[in-house]
Design an enzyme around this catalytic site. Structure first.
Site, short mmCIF file in Angstrom:
data_model
loop_
_atom_site.label_atom_id
_atom_site.label_comp_id
_atom_site.label_asym_id
_atom_site.label_seq_id
_atom_site.Cartn_x
_atom_site.Cartn_y
_atom_site.Cartn_z
N PHE A 60 -25.12 3.14 15.85
CA PHE A 60 -23.67 3.09 16.13
C PHE A 60 -23.44 2.51 17.52
O PHE A 60 -24.14 2.87 18.47
CB PHE A 60 -23.07 4.50 16.12
CG PHE A 60 -23.13 5.21 14.80
CD1 PHE A 60 -22.17 4.98 13.82
CD2 PHE A 60 -24.14 6.13 14.53
CE1 PHE A 60 -22.22 5.65 12.60
CE2 PHE A 60 -24.19 6.80 13.32
CZ PHE A 60 -23.23 6.55 12.35
N ASP A 61 -22.44 1.64 17.63
CA ASP A 61 -21.89 1.28 18.92
C ASP A 61 -21.02 2.47 19.36
O ASP A 61 -20.65 3.31 18.54
CB ASP A 61 -21.06 0.00 18.77
CG ASP A 61 -20.30 -0.37 20.04
OD1 ASP A 61 -20.81 -0.12 21.14
OD2 ASP A 61 -19.18 -0.91 19.93
N GLY A 62 -20.67 2.52 20.67
CA GLY A 62 -19.86 3.64 21.15
C GLY A 62 -18.37 3.41 21.03
O GLY A 62 -17.74 3.79 20.04
N ASP B 100 -18.00 -3.07 16.94
CA ASP B 100 -16.67 -3.69 16.85
C ASP B 100 -16.64 -5.07 17.49
O ASP B 100 -15.63 -5.76 17.43
CB ASP B 100 -15.61 -2.79 17.52
CG ASP B 100 -15.79 -2.74 19.03
OD1 ASP B 100 -14.81 -2.98 19.76
OD2 ASP B 100 -16.92 -2.46 19.48
#
Length: 312
Positions: free
Chosen positions: A178-180, A293
């Site tokens: 996961f990106d933050g 994103d």
């Protein structure tokens, strides 16, 4: 809520309880490589496409971007049931398709050919098939269509856009990255960064250090994944989760770590990249799926053969 026009239950697969399962919906173009067929559909229309799919219904479709992810999810189910045959907290996979049931036979046959444990195939003729996600209890939706993904996110369902790419199937366990900001977390700090630059974002983070970051679009999915992760010890777990964020560890890492702790979300490894490219670290991790994103990060992941999903 109306049922999809045609739902085919896969009787070869043990049906899961949607109230306890982690339901993942994938579109056919996310799980299989249907680029040639999609091109035919756009150029020659639905009838020609249907004819082609019927003529080739016994020819398995090649794997798509989300294929290895679905296989790894299956492996997790196997491991969970080995340790507790009565366990109901399992992954449940359904395929959501704009195919008609006539052209969908090839999809079903392809899933059987590869031994994919897909419990339901939903063939929906509506323009917006995402209206059926909530009624099936879907926690994550993967699609190759941007409008689908945006609609799902607006309906409050964790969703991401899958780009078609050649994917090397990594080995087990299931590895999810996961990106933050704007993925696991809200985009509040991103917005400050856009308006006030890095210095403003760092000052904001320091001022807010004790306050958890808001929820991002994939938090609900990550939390359910974390719940399943907690069934196993550190060693030998069939699930590994990672945070790979552009934040710097020194200035903006503390709040991220505190937020995860506050949520009770276990993450196996966290990488604070301080704006450096993510491709090299992703090549090292070899995840089954990477959520981000930023399109430049998705491109970097694709360049190293990592299956990627964009959260718009």
């Amino acid at each position: 809520m109306a049922e999809p026009e045609s739902t085919v239950i896969n009787t070869n697969v043990k049906q899961k309880d949607p109230s306890t399962a982690l339901v993942i919906a994938v579109t056919t173009r996310a799980i299989f490589n249907l680029e040639e067929e999609h091109k035919l559909y756009l150029e020659k229309g639905k009838e020609e496409y249907t004819r082609h799919q019927q003529a080739n219904q016994d020819k398995p479709l090649p794997p798509g971007t989300a294929f290895a992810f679905i296989q790894a999810v299956q492996y997790v189910n196997k491991k969970i049931l080995e340790s507790n045959p009565a366990e109901r907290d399992l992954f449940d996979i359904l395929v959501l398709s704009n195919n008609s049931p006539e052209s969908g036979a090839r999809i079903i046959n392809s899933a059987k050919h590869y031994g994919l444990e897909i419990s339901k195939f939903c063939f929906v003729s509506d323009e917006d098939s995402t209206q059926y996600l909530k009624s099936h209890g879907v926690k994550l939706f993967l699609s190759a269509d941007r409008t689908d993904v945006c609609n799902a996110l607006q309906r409050g369902v964790s969703a991401a856009l899958v780009f078609q790419q050649e994917v090397q199937a990594p080995s087990t366990p299931l590895r999810v990255v996961f990106d933050g900001d704007a993925v696991l977390f809200s985009d509040e700090t991103d917005q400050i960064f856009q308006q006030q630059g890095l210095e403003g974002a760092v000052q904001y983070e320091r001022a807010m250090e004790a306050i958890p970051i808001g929820e991002g679009p994939l938090k609900a999915f990550a939390m359910h994944l974390g719940k399943m992760r907690k069934k196993f010890g550190q060693e030998g777990s069939p699930i590994r989760t990672y945070l790979v964020t552009a934040r710097s560890g020194r200035d903006m890492g503390i709040r991220a770590i505190r937020t995860l702790r506050e949520w009770g979300l276990p993450i196996d490894e966290a990488f604070f990249m301080d704006g450096a490219p993510k491709g090299p670290i992703l090549a090292q991790i070899q995840p089954h799926i990477f959520f981000d994103d930023g399109l430049h990060n998705i491109q970097g992941a694709q360049n190293v053969g990592v299956p990627s999903a964009w959260v718009p």
